[in-house]
Scaffold this motif. Structure first.
Motif, short mmCIF file in Angstrom:
data_model
loop_
_atom_site.label_atom_id
_atom_site.label_comp_id
_atom_site.label_asym_id
_atom_site.label_seq_id
_atom_site.Cartn_x
_atom_site.Cartn_y
_atom_site.Cartn_z
N MET A 54 0.81 -1.32 0.04
CA MET A 54 0.18 -0.02 0.04
C MET A 54 0.70 1.28 -0.03
SD MET A 54 -3.01 -0.14 -0.47
CE MET A 54 -4.48 0.49 -0.33
N ILE A 55 1.92 1.31 0.88
CA ILE A 55 2.71 2.45 0.88
C ILE A 55 3.47 2.54 -0.37
CG2 ILE A 55 5.04 2.96 2.20
CD1 ILE A 55 4.03 1.78 4.61
N ASN A 57 8.56 1.50 7.35
CA ASN A 57 8.88 0.77 5.99
C ASN A 57 9.69 1.95 5.13
OD1 ASN A 57 7.68 -1.89 6.04
ND2 ASN A 57 5.73 -1.10 6.36
N LEU A 58 9.27 3.08 5.32
CA LEU A 58 9.94 3.98 4.43
C LEU A 58 11.46 4.12 4.86
CD1 LEU A 58 7.74 7.26 4.84
CD2 LEU A 58 8.04 5.89 2.60
N ILE A 101 14.44 0.81 -3.01
CA ILE A 101 13.35 0.77 -3.61
C ILE A 101 12.76 1.84 -3.86
CG2 ILE A 101 10.83 -0.43 -3.65
CD1 ILE A 101 12.33 -2.63 -1.93
N ILE A 102 12.96 2.95 -2.83
CA ILE A 102 12.46 4.19 -2.82
C ILE A 102 13.62 5.18 -2.48
CG2 ILE A 102 10.07 3.67 -2.34
CD1 ILE A 102 10.68 4.50 0.40
N ARG A 103 13.35 6.28 -2.78
CA ARG A 103 14.61 7.25 -2.45
C ARG A 103 14.32 8.42 -1.26
NH1 ARG A 103 17.85 11.41 -5.42
NH2 ARG A 103 16.61 11.64 -7.05
N LYS A 104 15.37 8.33 -0.36
CA LYS A 104 15.06 9.33 0.80
C LYS A 104 15.63 10.61 0.33
CE LYS A 104 16.65 7.99 4.39
NZ LYS A 104 17.26 7.77 5.87
N LEU A 105 14.82 11.85 0.31
CA LEU A 105 15.64 12.95 -0.12
C LEU A 105 16.34 13.64 1.05
CD1 LEU A 105 12.49 14.30 -2.14
CD2 LEU A 105 14.26 12.94 -3.00
N GLY A 122 14.39 21.13 4.54
CA GLY A 122 12.74 20.91 5.39
C GLY A 122 13.16 20.16 6.44
N ARG A 123 12.12 20.25 7.41
CA ARG A 123 12.49 19.65 8.87
C ARG A 123 12.01 17.90 8.67
NH1 ARG A 123 9.48 22.83 12.98
NH2 ARG A 123 8.04 23.94 11.71
N GLN A 124 11.02 17.80 7.72
CA GLN A 124 10.67 16.52 7.69
C GLN A 124 11.33 15.52 6.59
OE1 GLN A 124 6.45 18.02 7.85
NE2 GLN A 124 6.04 16.04 8.40
N LYS A 125 11.56 14.38 6.73
CA LYS A 125 12.35 13.73 5.84
C LYS A 125 11.08 13.61 4.81
CE LYS A 125 15.32 11.13 8.60
NZ LYS A 125 15.19 9.83 9.53
N ARG A 126 11.40 13.31 3.41
CA ARG A 126 10.71 13.22 2.38
C ARG A 126 11.03 11.90 1.43
NH1 ARG A 126 6.71 16.98 1.28
NH2 ARG A 126 6.74 18.58 2.40
N PHE A 127 10.04 11.29 0.97
CA PHE A 127 10.49 9.92 0.17
C PHE A 127 9.90 9.95 -1.03
CE2 PHE A 127 10.72 9.19 4.47
CZ PHE A 127 11.82 8.36 4.75
N ASP A 128 10.57 9.51 -2.08
CA ASP A 128 10.26 9.52 -3.28
C ASP A 128 10.29 8.24 -4.27
OD1 ASP A 128 10.24 10.49 -6.00
OD2 ASP A 128 12.00 12.03 -5.92
#
Lengths: 140, 140
Positions: free
Chosen positions: B11-12, B47-48, B56-60, B64-70
């Motif tokens: 789902m994620i 999971n992120l 499988i995914i990318r951590k940006l 920004g203060r929060q992590k973002r995923f791509d």
DNA sequence: TTCTCTGCAAATAATTTGCACCCAT
DNA sequence: ATGGGTGCAAATTATTTGCAGAGAA
């Protein structure tokens, strides 16, 4: 809104300058505290924010983790070790690189452009090499 | 350590893919929750982290203060609006730019190189223009 | 069956804010 | 004297972790 030069502010700037860069609020707090024991962490946070907004210092925002602040406002980039999170300065001739212009980024007004290079620093390379050896030994 | 494909994980990934990128753990949580109400925020975080470690995914690692995923793992850069914190993709021909080589960064093993461009997006430019007008009116 | 994964709640970590007093200008 | 600045404590925000039970392999 006038900026006032308080002892706290002066101390923060001095320590940041002395350290040659990239401190977190907390690290800076610990240093300033030595000569100014009653300073509050909140004051450090507030001032770092204010001073970077005023362009006197630079805020490095590297995702998620702690913000870091840098005294040198001149243009330079950073390299970031993905293992130990150390940050070092990078002197690059950006004028030689083709850097985005407003035309390449439709509609945006560009305010800054910096290169974030990630890698593994020499120290961590050694550490990783050692770890690999250990793993091999375990398997056998 | 084996990776298992659980419903949550699936789902994620699906939502991250669908969204076309740059979500925070929290944003993703809100989306996944719609079709999987009992999922926990901790699961999303876990999971992120795991999925990005697995490539499988990318951590940006950008502002920004929060992590973002791509989801898109292919190489691309980002532009970041300093006003509204929106992040957009940037297609740049990096091969045309002179990018750091191991020789320029002594001792480092370079794992990535990303251009972080900051600016003000079109929407925010309009907003700011309006604000200025208001200020002028107030002064008079 | 085995071992990873999950949900929940509680713990940490990083940063911000309200408030009453302080002090640079 | 004025209004920005400070210290303190409490509040927020972001993320991580311990644990017992669930479920993928």
């Amino acid at each position: 809104m006038q900026l006032r030069m308080t002892n706290q502010r002066e101390m923060i700037l001095r320590e940041l300058k002395k350290s040659k860069g990239h401190l977190t609020a907390d690290e800076l707090y610990e240093r300033v505290r030595k000569s100014m024991p009653r300073i509050s962490l909140a004051t450090v946070y507030r001032n770092l924010e204010i001073l970077s907004e005023a362009g006197i210092i630079r805020k490095l925002e590297i995702s998620g983790r702690q913000k870091r602040f840098d005294y040198e406002v001149e243009d330079h980039d950073h390299i970031y070790c993905v293992e130990c999170h150390r940050i070092e300065n990078l002197q690059l001739d950006k004028s030689a690189m083709k850097v985005p212009t407003p035309e390449t980024v439709k509609g945006y007004t560009i305010t800054g452009c910096r290169l974030e290079v990630t890698g593994v620093c020499p120290k961590c390379q050694q550490k990783l090499a050692k770890k690999k050896k250990k793993k091999k030994k375990k398997k056998n």
